[in-house]
Enzyme design. Structure first.
Site, short mmCIF file in Angstrom:
data_model
loop_
_atom_site.label_atom_id
_atom_site.label_comp_id
_atom_site.label_asym_id
_atom_site.label_seq_id
_atom_site.Cartn_x
_atom_site.Cartn_y
_atom_site.Cartn_z
N SER A 80 0.86 -1.17 0.00
CA SER A 80 0.00 0.00 0.00
C SER A 80 0.90 1.22 0.00
CB SER A 80 -0.89 0.02 1.26
OG SER A 80 -1.53 1.28 1.42
N TYR B 27 -3.64 -0.04 10.27
CA TYR B 27 -3.54 -0.42 8.86
C TYR B 27 -2.16 -0.10 8.31
CZ TYR B 27 -4.47 -0.55 3.84
OH TYR B 27 -4.41 -0.82 2.49
#
Length: 273
Positions: A141, A154
């Site tokens: 990510s 996250y």
């Protein structure tokens, strides 16, 4: 007669194939001739995909992954590629807003899905990938490079996946190439929250999110899952990327460059937050 695709005759496993980026990757690899097996918790979402076979289950359970690897080898006798797209989101949850016990539960849930699944898949598939000199691709990510695009739970889990790419590339060399794709914000991905925080029914999507994503990139676009699929294809294909390993390829529309520009006085037009 149509030309054979880049992955013609190759066996590929896509983990988290039921929705979002995983679904787009499964479709793209199948369109290139791969015999794709999809693994997902939601069997109904696998039903409409052009899959050779499907396995419903938890990618953190070695027996489930072993079954998926076996099915991926069934048609061709080999496993040429594995793509891991399973994940959970934290909806920017500040950890200081949580009771410590809830923080522990949330940590265990998000690291189990986002990190442990990749480790289990790598371990179970390692021998088959070594035999074929195949490719393992993990989903990282843009949050693994900047504290943007998610909360600390996250983001830190994706930093861990970035570490998996580096360490697995070293451990599985020279037979297996291990790489990652780092998507930026992506529309229509069904980012699902954490059950432990009561977020399991919450999905990140909608027009306002699309506009926000587009505004945060140099290209001014809100990426769709299909926009990332070609990057995964590049890394899976030994013809396209025979010497690429230990690398995380950004697929973020220049979001990272805009973040850096926004932190440099006189360079960015506005700060991206």
């Amino acid at each position: 007669m149509p030309e054979p695709g880049l992955l013609a005759g190759q066996g590929v496993l896509v983990v988290g194939a039921g929705s979002g980026i995983g679904r787009a990757v499964a479709e793209r690899l199948a369109s290139e001739g791969a015999r794709v097996v999809g693994l997902d918790l939601d069997g109904a979402r696998l039903g409409t995909l052009p899959l050779a076979d499907r396995v419903v289950g938890d990618a953190c359970v070695p027996g489930v992954v072993a079954e998926a690897v076996e099915r991926a080898q069934a048609g061709t006798g080999r496993l040429d590629g594995v793509v891991c797209c399973a994940g959970r989101f934290d909806f920017y949850q500040p950890i200081c807003s949580l009771p410590p016990s809830d923080l522990v539960d949330a940590f265990e849930e998000i690291y189990r899905v986002n990190v442990l699944s990749g480790l289990v898949v790598a371990r179970v598939a390692a021998d088959a990938l070594r035999a074929s000199r195949g490719s393992l691709v993990l989903t990282v990510s843009s949050s693994a490079s900047w504290p943007e695009g998610g909360g600390v739970l996250y983001g830190s889990s994706k930093w861990a996946v970035r570490g998996l790419v580096a360490h697995l590339a070293r451990e599985l060399a020279p037979e297996v190439r291990v790489n990652g794709v780092a998507p930026g914000g992506t529309a229509r991905t069904r980012l699902v929250g954490l059950r432990s925080l009561g977020q399991d029914g919450r999905v990140a999507d909608g027009p306002e999110r699309d506009e926000r994503i587009a505004a945060q990139t140099l290209l001014g676009v809100a990426a769709s899952p299909a926009d990332h699929a070609g990057t995964y294809l590049y890394l899976v294909s030994r013809a396209l990327s025979p010497l690429v390993t230990g690398t995380v390829v950004p697929s973020d529309g220049g979001r990272g460059e805009r973040i850096e520009a926004g932190r440099t006085p006189g360079v960015g037009e506005e700060r991206v937050g």
